[in-house]
Write a protein that holds these residues in place. Structure first.
Motif, PDB file in Angstrom:
ATOM      1  N   UNK A   1       0.837  -1.206   0.000  1.00  0.00           N
ATOM      2  CA  UNK A   1       0.000   0.000   0.000  1.00  0.00           C
ATOM      3  C   UNK A   1       0.868   1.251   0.000  1.00  0.00           C
ATOM      4  N   UNK A   2       1.938   1.246   0.791  1.00  0.00           N
ATOM      5  CA  UNK A   2       2.839   2.403   0.829  1.00  0.00           C
ATOM      6  C   UNK A   2       3.513   2.625  -0.522  1.00  0.00           C
ATOM      7  N   UNK A   3       3.812   1.524  -1.221  1.00  0.00           N
ATOM      8  CA  UNK A   3       4.415   1.644  -2.555  1.00  0.00           C
ATOM      9  C   UNK A   3       3.411   2.225  -3.538  1.00  0.00           C
ATOM     10  N   UNK A   4       2.238   1.619  -3.612  1.00  0.00           N
ATOM     11  CA  UNK A   4       1.232   2.073  -4.575  1.00  0.00           C
ATOM     12  C   UNK A   4       0.729   3.473  -4.242  1.00  0.00           C
ATOM     13  N   UNK A   5       0.657   3.788  -2.964  1.00  0.00           N
ATOM     14  CA  UNK A   5       0.218   5.119  -2.544  1.00  0.00           C
ATOM     15  C   UNK A   5       1.381   6.063  -2.341  1.00  0.00           C
ATOM     16  N   UNK A   6       2.416   5.926  -3.154  1.00  0.00           N
ATOM     17  CA  UNK A   6       3.603   6.769  -3.009  1.00  0.00           C
ATOM     18  C   UNK A   6       3.307   8.254  -3.092  1.00  0.00           C
TER      19      UNK A   6
ATOM     20  N   UNK B   1       3.528  23.698   1.050  1.00  0.00           N
ATOM     21  CA  UNK B   1       3.145  22.303   1.266  1.00  0.00           C
ATOM     22  C   UNK B   1       1.625  22.236   1.402  1.00  0.00           C
ATOM     23  N   UNK B   2       1.009  21.099   1.007  1.00  0.00           N
ATOM     24  CA  UNK B   2       1.579  19.859   0.503  1.00  0.00           C
ATOM     25  C   UNK B   2       2.293  20.025  -0.843  1.00  0.00           C
ATOM     26  N   UNK B   3       2.903  18.939  -1.293  1.00  0.00           N
ATOM     27  CA  UNK B   3       3.827  18.952  -2.417  1.00  0.00           C
ATOM     28  C   UNK B   3       3.200  19.483  -3.703  1.00  0.00           C
ATOM     29  N   UNK B   4       1.910  19.209  -3.929  1.00  0.00           N
ATOM     30  CA  UNK B   4       1.301  19.657  -5.187  1.00  0.00           C
ATOM     31  C   UNK B   4       1.311  21.179  -5.305  1.00  0.00           C
ATOM     32  N   UNK B   5       1.216  21.889  -4.190  1.00  0.00           N
ATOM     33  CA  UNK B   5       1.273  23.352  -4.233  1.00  0.00           C
ATOM     34  C   UNK B   5       2.678  23.835  -4.578  1.00  0.00           C
ATOM     35  N   UNK B   6       3.694  23.089  -4.173  1.00  0.00           N
ATOM     36  CA  UNK B   6       5.076  23.440  -4.498  1.00  0.00           C
ATOM     37  C   UNK B   6       5.258  23.507  -6.011  1.00  0.00           C
TER      38      UNK B   6
ATOM     39  N   UNK C   1       2.078   9.249   0.243  1.00  0.00           N
ATOM     40  CA  UNK C   1       3.196   9.265   1.184  1.00  0.00           C
ATOM     41  C   UNK C   1       4.026  10.532   0.991  1.00  0.00           C
ATOM     42  N   UNK C   2       4.327  10.863  -0.278  1.00  0.00           N
ATOM     43  CA  UNK C   2       5.146  12.046  -0.562  1.00  0.00           C
ATOM     44  C   UNK C   2       4.455  13.326  -0.104  1.00  0.00           C
ATOM     45  N   UNK C   3       3.147  13.405  -0.315  1.00  0.00           N
ATOM     46  CA  UNK C   3       2.401  14.593   0.114  1.00  0.00           C
ATOM     47  C   UNK C   3       2.463  14.748   1.630  1.00  0.00           C
ATOM     48  N   UNK C   4       2.303  13.635   2.342  1.00  0.00           N
ATOM     49  CA  UNK C   4       2.331  13.678   3.802  1.00  0.00           C
ATOM     50  C   UNK C   4       3.714  14.052   4.319  1.00  0.00           C
TER      51      UNK C   4
END
Length: 362
Positions: A291-296, A324-329, A299-302
């Motif tokens: 799940x952590x792999x597929x939901x990378x 943050x989160x990463x998408x705003x960056x 995970x990156x956003x968090x």
């Protein structure tokens, strides 16, 4: 005695036996949830708009988001309705795992609903305080963790399975299992919620991961396939494929209205519920690492939020990311919203394929 649609049909086609197949019911569940979303979607959006349940946009966020102010939110209610009705129609209601995941989904949805309701109806920008939100998430997460630990009947249910390796697994014991389950459910719930910041960004990865987890659930619930693929056999877990099919169908139906420019946002009521559902299923089928792999992306956003907060506090106000989160960056770096969303989708596709490869590469 009340029968589900699948049980009623099974009685009428017993000579054929087709409707009993989990694979068929999974497909029918996905289609049913999709149709419910298409039919109910416009009505739900009109109701939200009539009640003036609109999204409040942060003034210090990307300026392009100011146009989103007032867009109906709490659209996650549509997803939950589609999942709930479909699961009751096509799922085996005698299966305890189905009820566990369904109740977790609705429970976390209730937390998110109350938070959204306070924000948009009572005009309380803080909504449900973070402390109380985390408290109720923890209560539900621990309750599920304890139940799954006490009801475990298979030794493999108490092991941490390491993907890509045939024989590597770590016994957790009851306490370790409860702690891991709690962290996965609460963590995934909040990770999806943090990711839900752009049109379609969170829902499509959720759909893809749900579809992939449906395959893992089907394999885990089959004594033949689980033995062949060297995965733990979890009796009854295969029925979760039906729930996940409903989840994928409901998500695609919601995406129809949530794609840029979004007509509706899911809000916490949807994001918290979907994340908790994914986490609970991953725990049951023993695929937390997958799940952590597929939901990378989740995970990156968090991690981007955690890193930004910690660095800001300990550096005297400096930042790692533009926002943050990463998408705003990436938005502030010049990417258009649609570019961020589609590129994150592409990354999720690759990560989901990597997760699915663990079925055979062991």
């Amino acid at each position: 005695m009340l029968l589900t649609l699948s049980q009623w049909l099974a009685q009428d086609v017993r000579g054929i036996g087709v409707i009993n197949y989990i694979t068929l019911r999974t497909v029918l569940a996905a289609l049913t949830a999709l149709i419910i979303s298409f039919i109910a979607g416009p009505r739900v959006i009109r109701w939200l708009a009539a009640k003036k349940i609109g999204q409040a946009v942060r003034q210090h966020g990307p300026q392009t988001h100011l146009a989103k102010s007032g867009t109906p939110t709490m659209g996650g209610v549509l997803i939950l309705i589609s999942i709930g009705v479909t699961t009751l129609l096509w799922g085996d209601l005698g299966n305890r795992y189905v009820w566990v995941v369904l109740l977790v989904t609705l429970g976390y949805g209730a937390i998110g609903w109350y938070d959204d309701w306070k924000k948009v109806v009572y005009r309380d920008p803080k909504g449900l305080s973070g402390r109380w939100k985390y408290f109720w998430q923890s209560v539900l997460g621990l309750a599920v963790a304890v139940y799954l630990a006490l009801s475990s009947t298979v030794p493999a249910q108490m092991q941490l399975i390491v993907p890509f390796f045939k024989t590597i697994s770590y016994p957790l014991g009851a306490v370790g299992f409860i702690v891991l389950t709690y962290l996965v459910i609460v963590g995934t719930s909040n990770a999806v919620n943090l990711t839900d910041g752009l049109d379609g960004l969170a829902i499509m990865p959720t759909v893809m991961i749900a579809a992939a987890l449906a395959i893992f659930a089907y394999v885990a619930g089959s004594s033949v396939f689980s033995r062949y693929l060297l995965l733990p056999y979890i009796p009854g877990a295969g029925e979760l494929a039906v729930f996940l099919g409903a989840m994928a169908g409901a998500g695609l139906g919601f995406l129809w209205f949530n794609v840029y420019p979004a007509e509706v946002f899911m809000g916490d009521v949807g994001a918290l519920a979907l994340g908790a559902a994914l986490g609970t299923v991953a725990v049951i089928v023993r695929q937390e690492i997958v799940l952590a792999i597929m939901g990378g992306v989740f995970v990156a956003e968090t991690l981007s939020v955690a890193a930004q907060v910690l660095y800001f506090r300990h550096s005297g106000g400096k930042r790692i990311f533009r926002m943050a989160p990463l998408h705003h960056h990436y938005e502030l770096g010049g990417w258009k919203e649609t570019q961020v969303v589609v590129r994150f989708w592409i990354i999720t596709i690759m990560l989901v394929l990597a997760g699915l490869s663990t079925l055979k590469i062991r």
